[in-house]
Scaffold this motif. Structure first.
Motif, short mmCIF file in Angstrom:
data_model
loop_
_atom_site.label_atom_id
_atom_site.label_comp_id
_atom_site.label_asym_id
_atom_site.label_seq_id
_atom_site.Cartn_x
_atom_site.Cartn_y
_atom_site.Cartn_z
N ASP A 1 0.83 -1.21 0.00
CA ASP A 1 0.00 0.00 0.00
C ASP A 1 0.87 1.26 0.00
O ASP A 1 0.57 2.24 -0.70
N ALA A 2 1.94 1.24 0.78
CA ALA A 2 2.83 2.41 0.84
C ALA A 2 3.49 2.67 -0.51
O ALA A 2 3.80 3.82 -0.84
N ALA A 3 3.69 1.60 -1.29
CA ALA A 3 4.31 1.74 -2.61
C ALA A 3 3.28 1.98 -3.71
O ALA A 3 3.65 2.08 -4.89
N GLY A 4 2.01 2.06 -3.35
CA GLY A 4 0.97 2.29 -4.34
C GLY A 4 0.58 1.05 -5.12
O GLY A 4 -0.02 1.16 -6.19
N VAL A 5 0.91 -0.14 -4.60
CA VAL A 5 0.57 -1.40 -5.27
C VAL A 5 -0.71 -1.93 -4.63
O VAL A 5 -0.70 -2.38 -3.48
N THR A 6 -1.80 -1.89 -5.36
CA THR A 6 -3.11 -2.20 -4.79
C THR A 6 -3.59 -3.61 -5.09
O THR A 6 -4.72 -3.97 -4.72
N VAL A 7 -2.78 -4.43 -5.74
CA VAL A 7 -3.21 -5.77 -6.14
C VAL A 7 -3.71 -6.56 -4.92
O VAL A 7 -3.06 -6.58 -3.87
N PRO A 8 -4.88 -7.19 -5.02
CA PRO A 8 -5.38 -7.99 -3.89
C PRO A 8 -4.49 -9.21 -3.62
O PRO A 8 -3.97 -9.83 -4.55
N LEU A 9 -4.35 -9.55 -2.34
CA LEU A 9 -3.58 -10.72 -1.93
C LEU A 9 -4.53 -11.86 -1.57
O LEU A 9 -5.53 -11.65 -0.88
N ILE A 10 -4.18 -13.05 -2.01
CA ILE A 10 -4.95 -14.25 -1.70
C ILE A 10 -4.09 -15.14 -0.82
O ILE A 10 -2.92 -15.37 -1.11
#
Length: 407
Positions: A76-85
């Motif tokens: 999130d801090a790096a702006g990576v919003t991909v959902p984690l499974i």
């Protein structure tokens, strides 16, 4: 023409929709030790940058579970919003119960009904996992794998088959066991309170004909979104070919809502290769567009010079470098088709069919290269700067054909 997509419910995973007519989603999985926060966050970011829209991580220990919220924070801090499974086997019920921050940070849980518990422990441990998913309002992929089928179920089906007047081959019973396991587990999950639109199913095997047969049957017997992929595709070209063969058949029939290409990476190889292959499969079938397509001929006795090969490679690299800015400034450029052809036989025709194309001279042909835009010849290039001149024409074409939004 690509078949219509199979109707199914829509499942929300963070900001991503699986099924319900949404585009087929690309996903991948890390191979780092999840307890190593920096390494795992870095690989998740790399997979997301390559185009993975969902990323699965192994959650197999208390340390791995404790790392998940920290991984999410770094992303999130790096702006990576991909959902984690979260991928759970054997002890998922314990880890999720003991680590609520992990349970909350994950966007979806993946559980395998074949190893949630043995014997009398299976049902209560499966129920515990589903109850936790309900508590945290998380969707679940019930992922059957024929390498870890429910032993009791498989034994029962094999026994019933052996007593049948017309027994089926053992492989057919294995296929049916995978389907029954997936559907039965989904039904039980709903009985326990998990919403119908919070379930994704998969039934993975490693053989192409088996995968096709299983998913055709599964698709006909439920309306859950389906996750496709060979469970172990293999390495290199053989893994790519096997995955392409299996997924292309099913996707062409409208079956499949999310895919993963489970390639074994070469030592030191890029994990992102599996994402590239998945995207290439979807784009080649016309289901998604991610990158402009560079069409080029394979060469023959008419093309003894390798100039067209070098130009095709140069244009491919040029497009990859320019795409981040093109994607921002020129909406729709992903659908662009560029032809780089090597002789007069198919060169002019293929160049006319492309959005923009160049037909290079073959052996003993006149040393000129006509350029075609939207089916019409616009200019003829010659001399030592053909590559640079064609790149300039390509830039002008992109700017004209795909103007900035609101421009």
């Amino acid at each position: 023409m690509t078949a219509l997509r199979r109707p199914c419910v829509a499942v929300r995973v963070g900001a991503v929709t699986i099924g319900g007519g949404a585009p087929v989603v690309v996903q991948s999985m890390t191979n780092t030790d999840t307890a190593n926060v920096a390494a795992t966050a870095g690989q998740v970011a790399a997979l997301a940058a390559a185009g993975s829209e969902l990323v699965r991580v192994t959650v197999n220990t208390a340390a791995a579970a404790a790392a998940v919220p920290r991984i999410r924070e770094q992303l999130d801090a790096a702006g990576v919003t991909v959902p984690l499974i979260g991928d759970f086997h054997f002890n998922g019920h314990k880890l999720l119960a003991a680590q609520p921050d992990c349970a909350q940070a994950l966007a979806k849980y993946r559980i395998n009904p074949g190893n949630v518990g043995r014997g009398s422990r299976r049902d209560p441990q499966f129920a515990a996992l589903i109850e936790l998913a309900c508590r945290w309002r998380k969707p679940v992929r019930i992922g059957v794998n024929w390498g870890s089928l429910e032993a009791e179920l498989l034994t029962r089906l094999m026994d019933e088959n052996s007593r049948s007047a017309r027994p089926r081959a053992a492989r057919e019973v294995l296929r049916e066991a995978a389907i029954v396991s997936a559907l039965g587990s989904a039904a039980r999950a709903e009985e326990l309170g998990l919403a119908h639109d919070a379930i994704v199913l998969s039934a993975k095997v490693s053989g192409v004909p088996d995968l096709i047969a299983i998913y055709r049957s599964l698709a006909a017997r439920c309306d859950y979104p389906l996750h496709l992929g060979l469970t172990e595709a293999g390495m290199g070209s053989s893994g790519i070919v096997a995955s392409s063969a299996a997924l292309a058949v099913l996707l062409q029939e409208g079956i499949g809502d999310t895919i993963r290409v489970s390639l074994t990476p070469a030592p030191g190889g890029e994990r992102t290769d599996e994402v590239r292959v998945a995207r290439d499969i979807l784009q080649s079938l016309g289901l998604r567009t991610f990158m402009p397509r560079v069409v080029s001929c394979p060469g023959c006795g008419r093309t003894t010079s390798d100039y067209f090969q070098r130009l095709a490679g140069r244009i491919q690299d040029y497009v990859a470098v320019r795409m981040p800015q093109w994607r921002r400034d020129h909406p729709g450029v992903e659908a662009l088709t560029i032809a780089v052809m090597g002789c007069v036989v198919n060169g002019p025709g293929e160049s006319r069919h492309a959005d923009i194309g160049i037909s290079l001279p073959g052996t003993d042909e006149q040393p000129v290269a006509p350029v075609y835009e939207d089916g019409e010849k616009t200019v003829t290039l010659k001399g030592a700067d053909i590559a640079a001149e064609f790149e300039k024409l390509l830039e002008r074409y992109v700017a004209r054909r795909y103007p900035p939004a609101g421009g």
